[in-house]
Design a protein around this motif. Structure first.
Motif, short mmCIF file in Angstrom:
data_model
loop_
_atom_site.label_atom_id
_atom_site.label_comp_id
_atom_site.label_asym_id
_atom_site.label_seq_id
_atom_site.Cartn_x
_atom_site.Cartn_y
_atom_site.Cartn_z
N LEU A 100 57.13 -30.57 -5.85
CA LEU A 100 57.14 -29.29 -5.16
C LEU A 100 58.37 -29.18 -4.28
N LYS A 101 59.05 -28.03 -4.37
CA LYS A 101 60.18 -27.71 -3.49
C LYS A 101 59.84 -26.38 -2.84
N LEU B 105 55.10 -18.55 2.25
CA LEU B 105 55.45 -19.77 1.54
C LEU B 105 56.11 -19.38 0.23
N GLU B 106 57.20 -20.06 -0.12
CA GLU B 106 57.85 -19.76 -1.39
C GLU B 106 58.55 -21.02 -1.91
N GLY B 107 58.75 -21.04 -3.22
CA GLY B 107 59.45 -22.17 -3.81
C GLY B 107 59.05 -22.38 -5.25
N SER B 108 59.11 -23.64 -5.69
CA SER B 108 58.83 -23.94 -7.08
C SER B 108 58.00 -25.21 -7.20
N ALA B 109 57.25 -25.26 -8.28
CA ALA B 109 56.48 -26.45 -8.65
C ALA B 109 56.90 -26.86 -10.05
N THR B 110 57.34 -28.10 -10.19
CA THR B 110 57.63 -28.66 -11.51
C THR B 110 56.50 -29.60 -11.88
N TRP C 208 48.00 -23.75 -2.27
CA TRP C 208 49.43 -23.85 -1.94
C TRP C 208 50.31 -24.31 -3.08
N PHE C 209 49.75 -24.71 -4.23
CA PHE C 209 50.58 -24.96 -5.40
C PHE C 209 49.73 -24.87 -6.66
N PHE D 27 52.90 -37.26 -6.86
CA PHE D 27 53.12 -36.08 -6.01
C PHE D 27 54.40 -36.26 -5.20
N ALA D 28 55.26 -35.27 -5.26
CA ALA D 28 56.48 -35.26 -4.45
C ALA D 28 56.60 -33.90 -3.78
N LEU D 29 57.00 -33.91 -2.51
CA LEU D 29 57.11 -32.66 -1.76
C LEU D 29 58.41 -32.64 -0.96
N ALA D 30 59.16 -31.58 -1.13
CA ALA D 30 60.28 -31.25 -0.24
C ALA D 30 59.90 -29.95 0.45
#
Length: 470
Positions: free
Chosen positions: A61-62, A72-77, A173-174, A186-189
């Motif tokens: 998640l970024k 909240l905004e961004g991307s999930a790979t 949230w994702f 799980f990785a989060l930025a």
């Protein structure tokens, strides 16, 4: 799962699957027959939670969160493998809107259906194929409300927000396959305004600040059930250190005293974890720590993987290492070994409650037998621990009777077999999932005893069970 201060009832799942041995198998070399993945994981307690047709390997998640606007905004790979020939598939996603979705780099179509994001790739995904989905999304995250469990998921605060809850939280949230049986890394930025903290699961990485915004990075490299993912954003005092060669991160809100009961309780995380390792085996994760949330909506603690979250209600007047022992015990029973179906939640809560008894015995406060006797006296037996129902997964039948079952088993098979079992079970199922049947089989294997009648009565009986005498 969690420790609850107030009596909170909850609804949870239990998984079922079926197969038809007589079903005609496709001929070798036949073209795939693509079909949609199911919009639920098949858990009897919560049929709509999770999805079918694929298995997730990891979430990356970024994200960017603005406390002032609540956006909240961004991307999930999301990396996954198809478990059937997929024409389309679902993710759980509530209140947030996807603006763009790709599958293996190709544009896909998507639509929102209730709390689901339905994705149709440009071409079908064959069974056994690994694929990557990138979802760009945003909006104002909000909690989900269940009449039995209360709110779970994203909650906005005046200086930030947090995502927390069980059995349902991550989907607020994702985009996620929101069922414990589909564990993933799980990785989060998380980018937040400079001067605001963002704490999550796992190992911290370098932070970067530019243009008034700071990006906090966290990585959980061991598979994790989705409801164990968390992020806590706001004004926190963060203490970073190492314990047993691994990072220890503890966060206390600035609204609480720097050396108050909460901080003094969480400062014992390493000590308590080391004791539990003598009972359950080596600590299963790459980081330690804990976070306290000072918010009246959080009347519980939750075993978010590698970094449990505690409501400040547990530390109002004095330190409370017992709740810390409970949540840390979950790192073995509940996190490293996760539920396969929600019906078996006693495997989480019974053992975590028993860990409280072991800790108190270790500190000379009371013996496990005294704790058992106190719980047994006047107990209401009408709810079966092994199948409490979706609205009672956080009730006494799961926590207190669950712990009584663990102690009764200890008395039935003897200390040598019992403590060997406490280590063998999480070792055998490390980073995976397990059921009540798995535990019964392990107990019989280690003890060499037929325990069918014991577990039938203690798990599913609705009348008082006799105290073991050995």
């Amino acid at each position: 799962m969690r420790v609850v201060i107030a009596a909170v009832t909850v609804a949870v799942l239990a998984l079922s699957g079926c197969s038809d041995d007589k079903k005609e198998q496709p001929r070798a070399g036949a073209a795939p027959s693509f079909a949609p993945g199911s919009d639920g994981a098949g858990d009897p307690y919560f049929p709509t939670y999770g999805n079918g047709g694929y298995d997730v390997a990891g979430y990356d998640l970024k994200l960017k969160y603005d406390p002032a606007s609540g956006k909240l905004e961004g991307s999930a790979t999301i990396t996954a493998t198809a478990t059937q020939d997929l024409s389309r598939f679902d993710f759980d996603l509530a209140h947030l809107t996807a603006s763009k979705v790709t599958v293996d780099g190709q544009a896909a179509t998507s639509k929102a259906e209730k709390n689901e994001l339905v994705v149709t790739p440009a071409a079908g995904v064959a069974k056994g194929k690994a694929f990557t989905v990138v979802v760009e999304y945003g909006g104002e995250p909000k909690a989900l409300t269940n009449e039995a469990l209360g709110d779970g998921g994203w909650m906005r605060t005046k200086d930030g927000g947090f995502a927390l809850g069980q059995p349902e939280s991550a989907s607020t949230w994702f985009p996620v396959n929101d069922h414990p049986k589909d564990k993933a890394t799980f990785a989060l930025a998380m980018t937040v305004p400079e001067g605001v903290e963002a704490i999550s699961n796992g190992v911290p990485a370098e932070r970067a600040t530019a243009g008034g915004w700071t990006t906090w990075r966290w990585t959980e490299s061991k598979p994790m059930a989705s409801y164990l993912a968390t992020v806590v954003i706001g004004q926190y005092r963060i203490t970073s250190s190492t314990h047993a060669g691994k990072p220890m991160v503890i966060a206390i809100p600035e609204s609480l005293p720097a050396d108050g009961p909460a901080a003094r309780s969480l400062a014992r995380t390493g000590e308590i974890t080391d004791f539990l390792a003598t009972q359950f085996g080596p600590y299963p994760f790459d980081a330690y720590g804990g976070v306290v949330i000072d918010d009246a909506r959080v009347g519980y603690a939750l075993e978010t993987q590698s970094r449990p979250v505690y409501g400040s209600v547990f530390f109002r007047t004095q330190p409370n290492p017992v709740v810390v022992a409970h949540e840390l015990a979950h790192q073995w029973y509940g996190d490293s070994v996760a539920l396969e179906r929600w019906q078996d939640i006693w495997l989480n809560e019974g053992f975590a409650t028993y860990a409280e008894w072991l800790w108190q015995e270790h500190k000379g406060e009371q013996t496990a037998q005294q704790a058992f006797d106190r719980a047994y006296k006047g107990f209401d037996w009408h709810v079966p621990t092994g199948d409490p129902g979706a609205d009672r997964i956080f009730g006494d039948a799961v926590y207190q009777r669950g712990a009584m079952i663990v102690h009764a088993l200890r008395k039935t098979i003897g200390d040598d077999a019992f403590f060997a079992l406490l280590k063998k079970f999480p070792a055998d199922h490390r980073d995976g999932n397990a059921t009540t049947d798995d535990f019964i089989n392990a107990a019989e294997q280690v003890s060499g005893k037929d325990l069918a009648d014991f577990f039938q009565g203690w798990l599913f009986g609705t009348t008082p069970q006799p105290k073991p005498t050995s």
